[in-house]
Write a protein that holds these residues in place. Structure first.
Motif, mmCIF file in Angstrom:
data_model
loop_
_atom_site.group_PDB
_atom_site.id
_atom_site.type_symbol
_atom_site.label_atom_id
_atom_site.label_comp_id
_atom_site.label_asym_id
_atom_site.label_seq_id
_atom_site.Cartn_x
_atom_site.Cartn_y
_atom_site.Cartn_z
ATOM 1 N N GLN A 167 0.836 -1.212 0.000
ATOM 2 C CA GLN A 167 0.000 0.000 0.000
ATOM 3 C C GLN A 167 0.868 1.259 0.000
ATOM 4 O OE1 GLN A 167 -3.121 0.328 -0.604
ATOM 5 N NE2 GLN A 167 -3.693 -1.834 -0.496
ATOM 6 N N LEU A 168 2.011 1.202 0.704
ATOM 7 C CA LEU A 168 2.920 2.355 0.718
ATOM 8 C C LEU A 168 3.477 2.601 -0.691
ATOM 9 C CD1 LEU A 168 4.531 4.574 2.193
ATOM 10 C CD2 LEU A 168 6.239 2.847 2.774
ATOM 11 N N THR A 223 0.736 4.267 -2.671
ATOM 12 C CA THR A 223 0.593 5.670 -2.280
ATOM 13 C C THR A 223 1.737 6.502 -2.849
ATOM 14 O OG1 THR A 223 -0.462 4.949 -0.242
ATOM 15 C CG2 THR A 223 0.363 7.214 -0.263
ATOM 16 N N THR A 224 2.951 5.976 -2.757
ATOM 17 C CA THR A 224 4.119 6.702 -3.284
ATOM 18 C C THR A 224 3.927 6.975 -4.776
ATOM 19 O OG1 THR A 224 5.494 5.520 -1.705
ATOM 20 C CG2 THR A 224 6.655 6.638 -3.468
ATOM 21 N N ASN A 227 0.918 9.458 -5.538
ATOM 22 C CA ASN A 227 1.126 10.847 -5.095
ATOM 23 C C ASN A 227 1.756 11.706 -6.185
ATOM 24 O OD1 ASN A 227 0.035 10.735 -2.586
ATOM 25 N ND2 ASN A 227 1.965 10.391 -1.494
ATOM 26 N N GLN A 255 -7.502 9.757 -12.276
ATOM 27 C CA GLN A 255 -7.869 8.971 -11.085
ATOM 28 C C GLN A 255 -8.941 7.923 -11.391
ATOM 29 O OE1 GLN A 255 -8.098 12.547 -8.793
ATOM 30 N NE2 GLN A 255 -7.003 11.582 -7.075
ATOM 31 N N ARG A 297 -6.494 2.817 -7.098
ATOM 32 C CA ARG A 297 -5.510 2.157 -6.217
ATOM 33 C C ARG A 297 -5.433 0.670 -6.553
ATOM 34 N NH1 ARG A 297 -3.356 4.933 -1.843
ATOM 35 N NH2 ARG A 297 -2.572 2.977 -1.012
#
Ligand code: NAD
Ligand code: ZN
Length: 355
Positions: free
Chosen positions: A318-319, A322-323, A326, A340, A345
């Motif tokens: 998940q990190l 997100t990275t 972003n 988007q 995700r």
């Protein structure tokens, strides 16, 4: 609003041009009690290139290790070393190496004239004071770091460049002879960074005639290097890197770079190979580019690591997502303003899980 951007003002190109480095920086040896710092990729320690450095008097040799890509803590420690060496500000910094050593040289030259930690300046136009005069001598071609206005650093909370006009080198010396001896894998990964810059710039929504002119020429040169094995391939790759960098300067990179930032931040995978790993899974977005990339891989017998994310925790995955997500401008360039809706995700996670 149109961006008004600076570029590197002085460029020397040609085989053997490194021999003129002493003359070039001689003009900038202004203060009798000052000195130059030679930021040298430590792969060259004890090699002929080290003995060719035009060092004089109080000049400081600063070998740098790039086994890890540059971190803000590393930059801060190098700056401290220079300050401990002399209370006088150096007349100049020369960075010799690949993208990592060049970014280290850029960051040092900024941090010698700006207070605090380099982590304070990760972002856009946060630098207040002009840098120390700084010069790049690339020994690897592809990143475009020699002409970009960023020094990419991994900090305590993010991987982000110090982006500013002051980051730009004052001078670059492009000597294709210095590419001799690069191991094939590294040559390929860094070269593909350039190829991917071109594909992402040319196929992005931010494309314009300025970026297209540079991107098309760079792509043409990459094909001569990686598909045709042109006898002047080192000269060509050096110029491809420069043109690729100029192309993205006025457009942007895309999905592949966003995913590669995720791989790099969480798994410490280096930029060039990270871009190759990610690009191989992006045939939906860049079908022709990925097909040609695979031809180049086959021709040079490159095999990429697989199953990198197989044993990762959900949290780490998940990190990574997100990275990557972003990096809004990269996705907007790649997929348009409604990106988007196209890159959820879940879709991003699915791509990482395949890697
Ligand atoms: P690198 O500088 O990390 O070097 C890769 C390896 O090649 C190192 O082990 C290095 O010691 C070795 N090496 C360098 N020159 C050599 C030579 N002539 N012979 C033998 N070995 C040599 O690799 P890179 O791909 O050029 O740079 C990647 C870095 O550049 C990353 O830190 C990335 O974040 C950064 N980058 C910066 C920009 C920018 O615009 N500032 C753009 C893209 C990437
Ligand atoms: Zn890149």
């Amino acid at each position: 609003m149109y961006r008004n951007f600076s570029i590197v003002p002085k460029i020397m190109f040609g085989r053997g041009s490194f021999n003129q480095l002493g003359e070039v920086i001689g003009e900038r040896r202004i203060h009798a009690d000052s000195f130059f710092v030679f930021v040298l990729d430590d792969v060259f320690l004890g090699k002929p290139l080290q003995s060719r450095l035009p060092m004089h008097g109080k000049d400081l040799l600063l070998p740098v290790n790039v086994a890890d890509e540059p971190k803000t803590s590393y930059i801060d420690s190098l700056v401290l070393k220079i300050r401990e060496y002399s209370s006088v500000v150096p007349d100049g910094i020369v960075g010799i190496g690949g993208g990592s050593a060049m970014d280290i040289a850029k960051a040092i030259s900024l941090m010698l004239t700006n207070p605090g930690s380099s982590a304070d300046y990760q972002g856009w136009d946060l630098i207040k004071n002009p840098s120390v005069y700084h010069v790049a001598v690339p020994t690897l071609a592809g990143t475009g770091a020699e002409i970009s206005r960023t020094a990419i650093l991994t900090g305590p909370v993010k991987k982000l460049g110090i982006n500013s006009d002051y980051t730009l080198f004052n001078q670059i010396v492009l000597d294709p002879e210095l590419l001799a001896g690069v191991p094939t894998d590294q040559w390929f990964y860094t070269g593909m960074d350039c190829y991917i810059h071109d594909i992402e710039s040319l196929h992005g929504t931010y494309i314009n005639e300025f970026s297209k002119s540079y991107g098309e020429k760079s792509l043409d040169l990459c094909r001569q290097v990686f598909l045709e094995d042109h006898p002047d391939k080192d000269d060509k790759l050096m110029m491809a890197s420069y043109f690729g960098g100029m192309s993205i300067a006025y457009s942007q990179v895309g999905a592949c770079h966003a995913l590669s930032y995720g791989l790099s931040y969480v798994l410490g995978i280096h930029h060039g190979i990270g871009c190759c790993i990610a690009f191989d899974y992006l045939e939906e977005i860049y079908p022709q580019g990925v097909r040609e990339f695979r031809m180049m891989m086959d021709k040079h017998r490159i095999t990429l690591p697989r199953k990198l994310t197989a044993n990762m925790s959900d949290e780490a995955l998940q990190l990574m997502v997100t990275t990557a997500l972003n990096l809004v401008p990269l996705w907007e360039n790649c997929l348009g303003p409604d990106w988007q809706k196209l890159m959820s995700r879940e879709r991003c996670l699915g791509l990482f899980k395949r890697m």
